[in-house]
Design a protein around this motif. Structure first.
Motif, PDB file in Angstrom:
ATOM      1  N   THR A 112       0.833  -1.199   0.000  1.00 17.72           N
ATOM      2  CA  THR A 112       0.000   0.000   0.000  1.00 17.72           C
ATOM      3  C   THR A 112       0.866   1.246   0.000  1.00 17.72           C
ATOM      4  O   THR A 112       2.061   1.192   0.312  1.00 17.72           O
ATOM      5  CB  THR A 112      -0.915   0.039   1.244  1.00 17.72           C
ATOM      6  N   LEU A 113       0.233   2.365  -0.327  1.00 18.25           N
ATOM      7  CA  LEU A 113       0.868   3.670  -0.230  1.00 18.25           C
ATOM      8  C   LEU A 113       0.191   4.468   0.881  1.00 18.25           C
ATOM      9  O   LEU A 113      -0.997   4.284   1.139  1.00 18.25           O
ATOM     10  CB  LEU A 113       0.728   4.431  -1.552  1.00 18.25           C
ATOM     11  N   GLU A 277      -7.094  -3.885 -13.070  1.00 18.30           N
ATOM     12  CA  GLU A 277      -6.203  -2.784 -13.441  1.00 18.30           C
ATOM     13  C   GLU A 277      -6.003  -1.809 -12.285  1.00 18.30           C
ATOM     14  O   GLU A 277      -5.805  -0.609 -12.497  1.00 18.30           O
ATOM     15  CB  GLU A 277      -6.745  -2.068 -14.671  1.00 18.30           C
ATOM     16  N   THR A 278      -6.030  -2.311 -11.068  1.00 18.03           N
ATOM     17  CA  THR A 278      -5.889  -1.440  -9.905  1.00 18.03           C
ATOM     18  C   THR A 278      -4.517  -0.780  -9.831  1.00 18.03           C
ATOM     19  O   THR A 278      -4.354   0.228  -9.135  1.00 18.03           O
ATOM     20  CB  THR A 278      -6.142  -2.239  -8.615  1.00 18.03           C
ATOM     21  N   LYS A 307      -5.058   1.506  -4.318  1.00 18.30           N
ATOM     22  CA  LYS A 307      -3.599   1.442  -4.485  1.00 18.30           C
ATOM     23  C   LYS A 307      -3.005   2.795  -4.864  1.00 18.30           C
ATOM     24  O   LYS A 307      -1.827   3.048  -4.600  1.00 18.30           O
ATOM     25  CB  LYS A 307      -3.245   0.417  -5.559  1.00 18.30           C
ATOM     26  N   THR A 308      -3.777   3.653  -5.494  1.00 21.27           N
ATOM     27  CA  THR A 308      -3.234   4.907  -5.999  1.00 21.27           C
ATOM     28  C   THR A 308      -3.433   6.081  -5.053  1.00 21.27           C
ATOM     29  O   THR A 308      -2.586   6.974  -4.973  1.00 21.27           O
ATOM     30  CB  THR A 308      -3.874   5.263  -7.353  1.00 21.27           C
ATOM     31  N   VAL A 309      -4.556   6.116  -4.343  1.00 21.66           N
ATOM     32  CA  VAL A 309      -4.872   7.252  -3.474  1.00 21.66           C
ATOM     33  C   VAL A 309      -4.738   6.875  -2.007  1.00 21.66           C
ATOM     34  O   VAL A 309      -3.917   7.415  -1.281  1.00 21.66           O
ATOM     35  CB  VAL A 309      -6.289   7.796  -3.771  1.00 21.66           C
ATOM     36  N   TYR A 354      -6.238  13.906 -10.761  1.00 26.11           N
ATOM     37  CA  TYR A 354      -5.743  12.533 -10.672  1.00 26.11           C
ATOM     38  C   TYR A 354      -4.407  12.349 -11.389  1.00 26.11           C
ATOM     39  O   TYR A 354      -3.535  11.610 -10.915  1.00 26.11           O
ATOM     40  CB  TYR A 354      -6.788  11.575 -11.233  1.00 26.11           C
ATOM     41  N   ASP A 355      -4.212  13.010 -12.517  1.00 29.05           N
ATOM     42  CA  ASP A 355      -2.950  12.861 -13.244  1.00 29.05           C
ATOM     43  C   ASP A 355      -1.769  13.368 -12.411  1.00 29.05           C
ATOM     44  O   ASP A 355      -0.702  12.739 -12.389  1.00 29.05           O
ATOM     45  CB  ASP A 355      -3.001  13.601 -14.578  1.00 29.05           C
ATOM     46  N   ARG A 356      -1.952  14.484 -11.728  1.00 25.71           N
ATOM     47  CA  ARG A 356      -0.873  14.989 -10.869  1.00 25.71           C
ATOM     48  C   ARG A 356      -0.627  14.044  -9.697  1.00 25.71           C
ATOM     49  O   ARG A 356       0.533  13.782  -9.328  1.00 25.71           O
ATOM     50  CB  ARG A 356      -1.227  16.383 -10.335  1.00 25.71           C
ATOM     51  N   ILE A 357      -1.697  13.514  -9.130  1.00 24.83           N
ATOM     52  CA  ILE A 357      -1.561  12.544  -8.035  1.00 24.83           C
ATOM     53  C   ILE A 357      -0.743  11.343  -8.496  1.00 24.83           C
ATOM     54  O   ILE A 357       0.173  10.880  -7.807  1.00 24.83           O
ATOM     55  CB  ILE A 357      -2.950  12.099  -7.534  1.00 24.83           C
ATOM     56  N   LEU A 358      -1.055  10.840  -9.689  1.00 28.25           N
ATOM     57  CA  LEU A 358      -0.344   9.678 -10.211  1.00 28.25           C
ATOM     58  C   LEU A 358       1.130   9.979 -10.453  1.00 28.25           C
ATOM     59  O   LEU A 358       2.000   9.139 -10.181  1.00 28.25           O
ATOM     60  CB  LEU A 358      -0.999   9.197 -11.503  1.00 28.25           C
TER      61      LEU A 358
END
Length: 474
Positions: A112-113, A277-278, A307-309, A354-358
């Protein structure tokens, strides 16, 4: 209904239990069974075999097995139920005296992040928007339209034309997998699954009564295409569960040409493929990002922000044909009554950024990956430590089948990891260990140092020179 574990099956899971650590045999046996419960390889509520049966299978005295079971009962990992024998459980909070060492455990069993600060700001925005939805029932099996439109637009921008009616919002990716499995599978149907694989995906398919058809995935070769072709042609599985981008745990991604071939083969044999596709947008190796799996053929797609946020945002989604979404909507009320509105509004507020977060996540993962690879290769020169191009984990080859022993020894050093067999079918992958690189660097360094101490413990005891102790995979 209590599930029973046979003595033979438990003996397979216990392979090599006596090869690590000192002390009495009953204590070593109890430690390994405890690890299997903590690792999820013995599900909670499972009835363990009778003491006499297990003693015969392990060629031990009944006294040794009885003492091991007794130690597990004392620490809260087994309970005795009249008519059901010894049943696996987890200790209740406060039921046993706290262990100072256990409270200091560094838990790297989860890939996890940490949450991003933007979650709190998005929650404030969502709370301000919530009154507009209070006049509705809140029981919505498909998801609020504004979120589904935003998700559809994102798929379209990534190369997969999508509209809002092709999206269902779920309570995380795990809920999505389970819902698809129980909707599209009948008990006894075959299901194609990667080996190794995401453990909770495997559990969802098993829970729906599927019979597994495994296909191999390796860090150096990716998906065994010949094996995949044979598996689909010979068994015509009803569904297949794949993670084609930054596969958990190996970290590999499927090439575009192979995606098209696998999808075409599955369609010819009536197999519905599910693409998890998580972690698809967590690539940091410089390779071009692939379009969604379903851009190459017909497939169901699962996504989430876990997984991303942040894992605490229990929100995922399914992208599929409208007819499939309608089936899922009809089936959903048997299990739950919809996704919380507030969490949907939080994710809706996050998506414009979301793109900046990624990008920030990818930079963090690239740094964590490079640090972990360097430390492992320096401290463990005999291990095969691969490089990943994305995702959250390394799938490390230890060279000898001692993953469970090493995991147990690491726990004694204050570190929790998931042993390799947690990701395989029927106890495979004792040579492998999954190690996440998504944690802060100071925690990663502590973990590697603890792992180094644990490895020295393992090396002080006999290590099998072959795979003789590995259970057979059928």
């Amino acid at each position: 209904m209590t599930t029973a574990l046979s003595a033979r099956a438990l003996a397979s899971l216990l392979a090599g239990w006596h090869t690590i650590g000192g002390g009495p045999a009953y204590s070593l046996l109890a430690d390994r069974i405890r690890l299997l419960i903590l690792d999820g390889r013995i599900a909670l509520g499972t009835r363990l075999p009778a003491e006499r049966e297990l003693a015969t299978q392990l060629e031990l005295s009944r006294t040794t097995v009885s003492a091991a079971y007794g130690a597990l009962r004392e620490t809260g990992y087994l309970t005795s139920i009249r008519g059901s024998g010894s049943v696996a459980r987890m200790p209740l909070a406060g039921s046993i005296a706290p262990d100072p060492q256990q409270s200091e455990l560094l838990d790297l069993s989860k890939a996890t992040l940490p949450a991003i600060p933007a979650v709190a700001r998005a929650a404030e925005t969502a709370a301000a928007q919530l009154p507009a939805y209070l006049g509705e029932s809140g029981f919505d099996p498909i998801g609020i339209r504004v979120l589904r439109e935003a998700l559809a637009q994102r798929y379209t921008e990534r190369g997969l034309p999508t509209d809002a009616d092709q999206i269902m919002v779920t309570v995380g990716a795990q809920h999505a997998i389970a819902l698809i499995a129980r909707t599209l599978l009948s008990r006894g149907d075959r299901a194609l699954i990667e080996n190794p694989t995401y453990p909770h995906g495997l559990e969802a398919l098993r829970g729906a009564g599927a019979r597994m058809v495994p296909i191999s995935v390796t860090t150096d070769g990716g998906w065994d295409e010949d094996g995949t072709e044979q598996a689909i042609q010979r068994s015509s599985p009803a569904i297949g569960y794949l993670m084609p981008d930054h596969h958990n745990p190996t970290g590999v991604s499927m090439p575009p040409e192979q995606r098209a071939r696998v999808l075409a083969l599955a369609e010819r044999h009536g197999t519905s493929l599910i693409a998890d596709e998580t972690m698809a947008e967590l690539g940091f190796g410089g390779d071009p990002e692939h379009p969604p799996f379903a851009a190459f053929g017909r497939a169901l797609t699962i996504g989430s922000v876990g997984k991303t946020v942040w894992g605490g945002l229990r929100l995922g989604w399914i992208r599929a044909d409208r007819s499939v979404i309608q089936r899922l909507v009809r089936a959903r009320f048997a299990g739950d009554l919809g996704t919380p509105i507030l969490e949907q509004l939080i994710v809706t507020a996050l998506l414009p950024d979301y793109d900046r977060i990624l990008e920030e996540r990818r930079a963090l993962l690239r740094t964590g990956h490079d640090f972990l690879v360097r430390e492992l290769r320096t401290r463990f020169p005999d291990w095969e430590v691969p490089s990943a191009q994305g995702g959250l984990t390394l799938w490390v080859n230890l060279g000898v089948p001692v993953s469970s022993q090493l995991t147990l020894a690491a726990r004694n050093e204050g570190l929790t990891l998931a042993a390799g067999p947690r990701f395989g079918l029927d106890g495979a992958f004792e040579r492998f260990l999954r190690i996440p690189f998504s944690y802060p660097q100071d925690q990663t360094l502590r973990a590697v140092e603890a792992l180094q101490r644990a490895w020295q413990t393992v090396l002080r005891h006999p290590v099998p020179a072959s795979d003789e102790l590995l259970p057979q995979v059928i």
